[in-house]
Design an enzyme around this catalytic site. Structure first.
Site, short mmCIF file in Angstrom:
data_model
loop_
_atom_site.label_atom_id
_atom_site.label_comp_id
_atom_site.label_asym_id
_atom_site.label_seq_id
_atom_site.Cartn_x
_atom_site.Cartn_y
_atom_site.Cartn_z
CG HIS A 127 74.35 12.62 46.20
ND1 HIS A 127 73.99 11.38 45.81
CD2 HIS A 127 75.49 12.24 47.23
CE1 HIS A 127 74.48 10.59 46.38
NE2 HIS A 127 75.52 10.88 47.27
CG ASP A 129 73.61 11.01 42.05
OD1 ASP A 129 73.54 11.87 42.80
OD2 ASP A 129 74.47 10.74 41.27
CG ASP A 162 75.49 7.15 48.97
OD1 ASP A 162 75.62 8.61 48.93
OD2 ASP A 162 76.14 6.64 48.23
CD GLU A 196 78.35 11.81 45.30
OE1 GLU A 196 79.34 11.80 45.96
OE2 GLU A 196 77.73 10.85 45.02
CD GLU A 197 76.46 7.77 44.26
OE1 GLU A 197 77.76 7.28 44.14
OE2 GLU A 197 76.12 7.44 45.49
CG ASP A 224 78.56 17.17 50.08
OD1 ASP A 224 77.41 16.68 50.28
OD2 ASP A 224 79.35 17.09 49.13
CG HIS A 480 77.87 2.63 46.89
ND1 HIS A 480 78.75 3.49 46.10
CD2 HIS A 480 77.04 4.09 47.22
CE1 HIS A 480 78.63 4.43 45.99
NE2 HIS A 480 77.83 4.85 46.67
#
Length: 508
Positions: A127, A129, A162, A196-197, A224, A480
């Protein structure tokens, strides 16, 4: 009068046969190691310095997914898309690229046509984002979050772990393959979502809908993001490990609201709106969902259990070969041990997390309403409907309005860890990072965009792993968090992993 003894005798013979067969069947299921042996390493030459510079540039586009979807940086995504075209010219000459998404078309679907259109396709996912940077944490970053700095042997920045490393490892591998004249036997789709987030409702879900509308009936393999390779990432494992996600929990957020009269704080009612809502939340947190060992957890401990402490292996064996219809004493002991740890506890039931509370604007004003958001990660034995029913029963208060405010998804199907897709993935992992590590399926308590494939019947074989080696769980804290970074040299191995995976698709 001799008929009854004959029937009893026949019954006992049948019963004895069933018991003997059961004992034999269980004996055949020896609780031995499931680790693949003797995989030869494969060396792939990667220009890692050039690749690191491209990933560094990618991090500089702040493709943030904010909870407020009106706060969307169009320029960041458009700039990133243009950069991808410039960075990977062969990919963009050879593959068909589409921008999809509803209502915002910023997810990317690449189609790499295979030589044999009769073969079910494979899907590689990541992803675009990233999560926002908490303002109070900015002074804790050693490098600016969106600088993409290459320093001290690392690439730094929000999204480098991420999950832009996975996007770029896939594209780097494809660019290399195309230069070598490679065309896959089966069609490969690259699906790079843009939200996705926040659950992927605009992006990946829409891409899956489009593929289904186009008549896609079967997908052979999906990979994934999930857990990276990390030593000591799972309780009981000190060695380096590669955990392959085979199932994901469902997702739902409910807003609980109470509406009533506001007024002046000098004349409070017996029960304020905040008090009513707080009581409802307290009731709900006390009404936790029961623990249950699901099939994905049984698979996990069939593979992981033989590698864990010897003295606990009878317990893990009981879990691996257990019967969902009953819980043995050893399984109950397992549940009690799992419940002691925050991570493992979440694997055994639907979780309840109160994440937002909103009420009041002034210290002397009674708010006319109060609301809270509760997030649920739904275990395989539950559903969105059963969770809502559970909440209503636990709260038991008609003054509380309950509303689903999320892009809810059900628990996914469970991929087969004995199947060709899992074996191919383990082989590729060992070809890239060697044999000195534990590979095991695991039950993912979070989720990724692939859940939109995995929840549907035409994509039963979805596996999740982030193809990057981290030094320790300390590095995983950047996920994160602050100081998100990956080692430059390990990024080279990520590219080699996807390069080799593209070859190994033939094993399917």
């Amino acid at each position: 009068m001799k008929i009854l003894p004959r029937i009893v005798s026949q019954y006992l013979s049948v019963a004895f046969f069933i018991l003997a067969f059961s004992a034999t069947s269980h004996a055949d299921q020896e609780f031995t190691s499931m680790q693949m042996q003797g995989v030869e390493p494969v060396e792939v030459e990667v220009d890692v310095e050039a690749a690191a510079k491209r990933l560094s540039k990618a991090v500089q586009f702040p493709t943030i997914s904010n909870q407020d979807r009106a706060d969307f940086d169009v320029k960041a995504f458009e700039g990133y898309h243009k950069f991808l075209e410039e960075a990977y010219p062969n990919v963009h000459k050879t593959l068909k690229r589409e921008k999809l998404g509803k209502p915002r078309p910023y997810s990317l679907l690449y189609t790499w046509e295979g030589k044999d259109p009769s073969l079910p396709p494979a899907v590689f996912m990541a992803h675009q984002d990233v999560v926002p940077i908490a303002e109070e944490s900015r002074d804790q970053w050693k490098q600016e979050p969106f600088s993409g700095a290459i320093a001290d042997g690392y690439i730094w920045g929000r999204g480098v772990l991420d999950d832009k490393n996975q996007i770029h490892a896939i594209l780097e591998a494809a660019e290399m393959k195309i230069k070598e004249g490679f065309q896959p036997a089966r069609t490969i789709y690259f699906v790079f979502g843009h939200d996705e987030e926040v659950g992927g409702p605009e992006g990946a879900k829409h891409v899956v809908d489009v593929l289904e509308e186009r008549g896609l009936k079967e997908i052979a393999f999906v990979i994934d993001e999930s857990a990276p390779l990390i030593p000591g990432v799972f309780p009981g494992i000190e060695e380096n490990s590669a955990l392959i996600g085979i199932a994901q929990k469902g997702y739902m957020s409910l807003e609980l609201t109470v509406n009533g009269e506001g007024g002046h704080s000098s004349q409070p009612p017996r029960h304020s709106n905040i008090g009513i809502l707080a009581e409802a939340i307290t009731k709900l947190e006390k009404a936790q969902f029961p623990y249950k060992i699901n099939k994905a957890v049984r698979y996990q401990y069939r593979f992981m259990g033989p590698e864990l402490q010897k003295e606990k292996q009878p317990m893990y064996e009981a879990v691996a070969f257990g019967d969902d219809a009953k819980t043995t004493a050893l399984e109950q002991k397992f549940i009690e041990e799992m419940a002691e740890d925050q991570v493992t506890r979440a694997m055994l039931h639907t979780t309840i997390a109160v994440t937002m509370f909103n009420a009041g604007i002034k210290d002397n004003v009674l708010p006319p309403s109060a609301s809270a958001v509760v997030n649920f990660r739904i275990a395989p034995e539950d559903s969105k409907e059963s969770v809502i029913a559970h909440v209503k029963k636990a709260i038991d208060d008609d003054r509380i309005d309950i509303k689903d405010i999320s892009a809810s998804t059900p628990p996914t199907n469970i991929a087969d860890p004995h199947g060709a897709g899992y074996k191919m993935l383990e082989k590729t992992i060992r070809q890239t990072w060697g044999n000195d590590l534990i590979v095991s399926p695991f039950f993912v308590i979070g989720g990724s965009d692939s859940k939109h494939f995995q929840a549907r019947p035409f994509a039963p074989n979805v596996y999740t792993i982030t193809g990057i080696q981290l030094e320790s769980t300390k590095e995983f804290a950047g996920f994160h968090g602050v100081n998100e970074r990956i080692l430059v040299d390990e990024y080279g191995k990520s590219i080699a992993f996807f390069y080799q995976l593209m070859d190994n698709l033939d094993d399917l």
